[in-house]
Scaffold this motif. Structure first.
Motif, mmCIF file in Angstrom:
data_model
loop_
_atom_site.group_PDB
_atom_site.id
_atom_site.type_symbol
_atom_site.label_atom_id
_atom_site.label_comp_id
_atom_site.label_asym_id
_atom_site.label_seq_id
_atom_site.Cartn_x
_atom_site.Cartn_y
_atom_site.Cartn_z
ATOM 1 N N GLN A 195 0.828 -1.208 0.000
ATOM 2 C CA GLN A 195 0.000 0.000 0.000
ATOM 3 C C GLN A 195 0.864 1.260 0.000
ATOM 4 O O GLN A 195 0.542 2.240 -0.681
ATOM 5 C CB GLN A 195 -0.940 0.005 1.208
ATOM 6 C CG GLN A 195 -1.891 1.193 1.236
ATOM 7 C CD GLN A 195 -2.813 1.236 0.043
ATOM 8 O OE1 GLN A 195 -3.410 0.244 -0.317
ATOM 9 N NE2 GLN A 195 -2.922 2.396 -0.580
ATOM 10 N N ILE A 196 1.964 1.257 0.733
ATOM 11 C CA ILE A 196 2.885 2.400 0.728
ATOM 12 C C ILE A 196 3.438 2.611 -0.678
ATOM 13 O O ILE A 196 3.487 3.736 -1.185
ATOM 14 C CB ILE A 196 4.026 2.193 1.750
ATOM 15 C CG1 ILE A 196 3.478 2.290 3.169
ATOM 16 C CG2 ILE A 196 5.151 3.201 1.526
ATOM 17 C CD1 ILE A 196 4.451 1.835 4.238
ATOM 18 N N GLY A 197 3.849 1.519 -1.323
ATOM 19 C CA GLY A 197 4.360 1.618 -2.689
ATOM 20 C C GLY A 197 3.316 2.155 -3.655
ATOM 21 O O GLY A 197 3.615 2.997 -4.512
ATOM 22 N N ILE A 198 2.084 1.703 -3.515
ATOM 23 C CA ILE A 198 1.001 2.177 -4.379
ATOM 24 C C ILE A 198 0.766 3.665 -4.161
ATOM 25 O O ILE A 198 0.578 4.428 -5.116
ATOM 26 C CB ILE A 198 -0.287 1.361 -4.133
ATOM 27 C CG1 ILE A 198 -0.130 -0.043 -4.701
ATOM 28 C CG2 ILE A 198 -1.500 2.056 -4.749
ATOM 29 C CD1 ILE A 198 -1.241 -0.993 -4.354
ATOM 30 N N ASN A 199 0.795 4.098 -2.907
ATOM 31 C CA ASN A 199 0.584 5.518 -2.624
ATOM 32 C C ASN A 199 1.673 6.381 -3.262
ATOM 33 O O ASN A 199 1.388 7.473 -3.747
ATOM 34 C CB ASN A 199 0.521 5.765 -1.121
ATOM 35 C CG ASN A 199 -0.750 5.227 -0.503
ATOM 36 O OD1 ASN A 199 -1.745 5.005 -1.184
ATOM 37 N ND2 ASN A 199 -0.715 4.993 0.786
ATOM 38 N N ALA A 227 12.451 10.057 -7.720
ATOM 39 C CA ALA A 227 13.477 9.107 -7.256
ATOM 40 C C ALA A 227 12.871 7.992 -6.419
ATOM 41 O O ALA A 227 13.394 6.872 -6.382
ATOM 42 C CB ALA A 227 14.534 9.844 -6.443
ATOM 43 N N ALA A 228 11.772 8.259 -5.775
ATOM 44 C CA ALA A 228 11.138 7.250 -4.923
ATOM 45 C C ALA A 228 10.295 6.260 -5.720
ATOM 46 O O ALA A 228 9.901 5.219 -5.185
ATOM 47 C CB ALA A 228 10.258 7.938 -3.876
ATOM 48 N N ARG A 229 10.017 6.550 -6.973
ATOM 49 C CA ARG A 229 9.147 5.666 -7.761
ATOM 50 C C ARG A 229 9.791 4.292 -7.989
ATOM 51 O O ARG A 229 9.118 3.274 -7.896
ATOM 52 C CB ARG A 229 8.771 6.328 -9.082
ATOM 53 C CG ARG A 229 7.936 7.595 -8.865
ATOM 54 C CD ARG A 229 7.511 8.219 -10.165
ATOM 55 N NE ARG A 229 6.453 7.459 -10.813
ATOM 56 C CZ ARG A 229 5.181 7.493 -10.455
ATOM 57 N NH1 ARG A 229 4.804 8.233 -9.434
ATOM 58 N NH2 ARG A 229 4.290 6.787 -11.100
ATOM 59 N N ASN A 235 10.201 -1.528 -6.479
ATOM 60 C CA ASN A 235 10.958 -2.611 -5.843
ATOM 61 C C ASN A 235 10.262 -3.094 -4.573
ATOM 62 O O ASN A 235 10.246 -4.296 -4.276
ATOM 63 C CB ASN A 235 12.379 -2.164 -5.523
ATOM 64 C CG ASN A 235 13.199 -1.922 -6.765
ATOM 65 O OD1 ASN A 235 12.904 -2.453 -7.832
ATOM 66 N ND2 ASN A 235 14.220 -1.097 -6.645
ATOM 67 N N LEU A 236 9.691 -2.166 -3.816
ATOM 68 C CA LEU A 236 8.969 -2.511 -2.595
ATOM 69 C C LEU A 236 7.759 -3.387 -2.901
ATOM 70 O O LEU A 236 7.524 -4.403 -2.241
ATOM 71 C CB LEU A 236 8.529 -1.220 -1.883
ATOM 72 C CG LEU A 236 7.846 -1.374 -0.534
ATOM 73 C CD1 LEU A 236 8.844 -1.856 0.510
ATOM 74 C CD2 LEU A 236 7.239 -0.047 -0.111
ATOM 75 N N ILE A 237 7.007 -3.013 -3.924
ATOM 76 C CA ILE A 237 5.832 -3.800 -4.317
ATOM 77 C C ILE A 237 6.267 -5.173 -4.817
ATOM 78 O O ILE A 237 5.682 -6.202 -4.437
ATOM 79 C CB ILE A 237 5.001 -3.053 -5.367
ATOM 80 C CG1 ILE A 237 4.384 -1.794 -4.740
ATOM 81 C CG2 ILE A 237 3.910 -3.952 -5.934
ATOM 82 C CD1 ILE A 237 3.752 -0.855 -5.741
ATOM 83 N N ASN A 287 -19.599 0.844 3.856
ATOM 84 C CA ASN A 287 -19.217 2.146 4.402
ATOM 85 C C ASN A 287 -17.741 2.443 4.194
ATOM 86 O O ASN A 287 -17.230 3.414 4.725
ATOM 87 C CB ASN A 287 -19.531 2.206 5.901
ATOM 88 C CG ASN A 287 -21.010 2.298 6.157
ATOM 89 O OD1 ASN A 287 -21.763 2.680 5.269
ATOM 90 N ND2 ASN A 287 -21.433 1.952 7.343
ATOM 91 N N PHE A 288 -17.051 1.613 3.452
ATOM 92 C CA PHE A 288 -15.619 1.787 3.263
ATOM 93 C C PHE A 288 -15.320 2.136 1.815
ATOM 94 O O PHE A 288 -16.035 1.726 0.915
ATOM 95 C CB PHE A 288 -14.864 0.503 3.644
ATOM 96 C CG PHE A 288 -15.116 0.079 5.046
ATOM 97 C CD1 PHE A 288 -14.472 0.699 6.101
ATOM 98 C CD2 PHE A 288 -16.019 -0.921 5.330
ATOM 99 C CE1 PHE A 288 -14.703 0.326 7.400
ATOM 100 C CE2 PHE A 288 -16.263 -1.311 6.627
ATOM 101 C CZ PHE A 288 -15.602 -0.679 7.666
ATOM 102 N N SER A 289 -14.270 2.893 1.627
ATOM 103 C CA SER A 289 -13.820 3.179 0.268
ATOM 104 C C SER A 289 -12.321 2.996 0.222
ATOM 105 O O SER A 289 -11.638 3.120 1.233
ATOM 106 C CB SER A 289 -14.206 4.601 -0.141
ATOM 107 O OG SER A 289 -13.482 5.542 0.605
ATOM 108 N N TRP A 290 -11.818 2.698 -0.939
ATOM 109 C CA TRP A 290 -10.383 2.548 -1.135
ATOM 110 C C TRP A 290 -10.015 3.372 -2.336
ATOM 111 O O TRP A 290 -10.664 3.317 -3.369
ATOM 112 C CB TRP A 290 -10.023 1.093 -1.358
ATOM 113 C CG TRP A 290 -8.564 0.857 -1.393
ATOM 114 C CD1 TRP A 290 -7.725 0.828 -0.329
ATOM 115 C CD2 TRP A 290 -7.757 0.637 -2.537
ATOM 116 N NE1 TRP A 290 -6.447 0.596 -0.732
ATOM 117 C CE2 TRP A 290 -6.435 0.473 -2.086
ATOM 118 C CE3 TRP A 290 -8.000 0.563 -3.886
ATOM 119 C CZ2 TRP A 290 -5.385 0.242 -2.942
ATOM 120 C CZ3 TRP A 290 -6.944 0.327 -4.740
ATOM 121 C CH2 TRP A 290 -5.658 0.156 -4.259
ATOM 122 N N GLY A 291 -9.021 4.148 -2.204
ATOM 123 C CA GLY A 291 -8.605 4.999 -3.312
ATOM 124 C C GLY A 291 -8.536 6.442 -2.868
ATOM 125 O O GLY A 291 -7.532 7.094 -3.024
#
Length: 119
Positions: free
Chosen positions: A43-47, A61-63, A68-70, A101-105
């Motif tokens: 999830q951190i990598g996706i963000n 540079a973090a991309r 790699n993290l994903i 009641n939840f959303s993702w994105g």
């Protein structure tokens, strides 16, 4: 030579079963913790990949780190070289997903439906 009584055999089997249950519970706990950690890292990598590299130049540079993290934490699923090249240059577009009641994105939760609130 006297054979052991049935009570001692049953005590031994009960102890063995208790050890097996404890070992299984420990194994499940460690596995669950590891999978949760991997999901959080993905999830951190996706963000990071959702940030537009054209607008936020400092994130470029973090991309590669995010890719790699994903790759390292997605359970053996790896990006193809073509997908990797595209994600290094372009923002990852993910549609908002809403379930109950939840959303993702968007990172926000939906307010409860007034018709579903008990009175």
């Amino acid at each position: 030579m006297q054979l052991p009584s049935m009570t001692s055999v049953m005590q031994f089997l009960l102890s063995l079963a208790a050890l097996f249950v404890a070992a299984s519970a420990l194994n499940f706990t460690v596995w669950t913790w590891r999978e949760k950690r991997n999901a959080d890292l993905v999830q951190i990598g996706i963000n990071v990949l959702r940030v537009d590299p054209e607008k936020e130049k400092q994130i470029s540079a973090a991309r590669e780190w995010a890719l790699n993290l994903i790759d390292a934490n997605a359970g053996g699923v790896m990006f193809s070289p073509d997908a990797r090249a595209q994600l290094l240059k372009n923002r990852l577009e993910i549609a908002d997903v809403k379930w109950g009641n939840f959303s993702w994105g968007s990172g926000e939760t939906l307010p409860p439906n007034p018709a579903q609130i008990p009175k």
